[in-house]
Scaffold this motif. Sequence first.
Motif, PDB file in Angstrom:
ATOM      1  N   ARG A   1       0.834  -1.203   0.000  1.00 25.06           N
ATOM      2  CA  ARG A   1       0.000   0.000   0.000  1.00 25.06           C
ATOM      3  C   ARG A   1       0.867   1.251   0.000  1.00 25.06           C
ATOM      4  O   ARG A   1       1.299   1.730   1.050  1.00 25.06           O
TER       5      ARG A   1
ATOM      6  N   ASP B   1      -3.393  -2.941   8.696  1.00 22.80           N
ATOM      7  CA  ASP B   1      -4.724  -2.412   8.368  1.00 22.80           C
ATOM      8  C   ASP B   1      -4.849  -0.990   8.902  1.00 22.80           C
ATOM      9  O   ASP B   1      -5.246  -0.062   8.193  1.00 22.80           O
TER      10      ASP B   1
ATOM     11  N   ASP C   1      -4.274   2.935   6.774  1.00 26.91           N
ATOM     12  CA  ASP C   1      -5.292   3.991   6.739  1.00 26.91           C
ATOM     13  C   ASP C   1      -4.712   5.310   7.227  1.00 26.91           C
ATOM     14  O   ASP C   1      -4.959   6.374   6.650  1.00 26.91           O
TER      15      ASP C   1
HETATM   16 MG    MG Z   1      -8.540  -1.359   6.224  1.00 19.13          MG
END
Ligand code: MG
Length: 357
Positions: free
Chosen positions: A104, A242, A246
């Motif tokens: 990411r 996770d 963000d």
């Molecule tokens: Mg997430």
Amino acid sequence: MAFKIAVLAGDGIGPEVTAEAVKVLRATGVECNFEDALIGGAAYDAKGHPLPKETLDLCKDADAVLLGAVGGPKYDAIQPIELRPEVGALLPLRRELNLYANVRPAKTLKALMMASPLKGERGLIDLVVMRELTGGIYFGQPRERRDNGNTAVDTCIYSKMEIERIAKRAFDIARQRRRMITSVDKANVLETSRLWREVVTAMAADNQDVKVEHMLVDNCAMQLVRDPQHFDVILTENMFGDILSDEASMITGSLGLLPSASLSDPKNGKVFGLYEPVHGSAPDIAGQGRANPIAAILSAAMMLRYSFDDNKKALRIEAAVDQALDSGIRTADIFEKASRLVSTKEMGDAIAERVAG
Ligand code: MG
Ligand code: IPM
């Protein structure tokens, strides 16, 4: 031979943004065959399951998967929970396709720097979160209720093999960047984190061309706000990744514009991967041509880079996105004074034109 791409458009704005990503892939001239399949709520409505067997089979047979988004309020109350788009489609897809390495990137787009909640230049970041995606507390067993439902159990479990393979991918990616890995854990409390730190420390000794530091997850959350430019590659387990991904994406000020890749092991020299925008299905604006297709388009660029080994075309797409934004066009989500409001399709066209050259 043409690449076979499974296109899982999904729910909400998924179909709109995916169509623009396909358009841009076509504009690169790379030979691709696109095959559509149902996923998420759309699949649940049509077939009674958010991840039908034929969808999974198509993915297994493809060279890469392009995913839009899944879910929406209409599906939030489905029982059992295994039939909801997130738990019934996303998680098993990751597991079944062995997509253990979630990449990411959080990179500020220069044209949108002012959107970062951090003032001035501090919001200009370029980091990658490497999140372990098929292990840890998301998948550990047992997961159950005990004591007549009054006690709940989730299990966090990691093996040395699982840590080694994601860490190896982090070293590979660090070598294409600034060669710095921050391995994030909670080794002052968790046994899984102590194993994580042990394994990464041993690998660091064998990969001395990359600098490795360890950071506790709470400290990392803080440093991301205090000094985000410090980070190059953040390597971490499933749930920490996770949360931190963000946080990192918010710092760029344009969470809705970020792509992601979920990679499996290379086979026959090709890396199988699933590519999707970080944003969700945004059901409130679905079907109105207001969605921003840039995250989906940048996900297609990652597909070219990682699965099709075509960094040149990937860079071309990324440059086309910058140029389109520099020309002053904006979709509604990033609209600002003195810019020109365009639809999903117009943004896709503007980028595709610049890619085709
Ligand atoms: Mg997430
Ligand atoms: C993500 C999402 C998912 C996750 C949810 C929808 C299951 O938050 O991809 O980051 O937690 O992995």
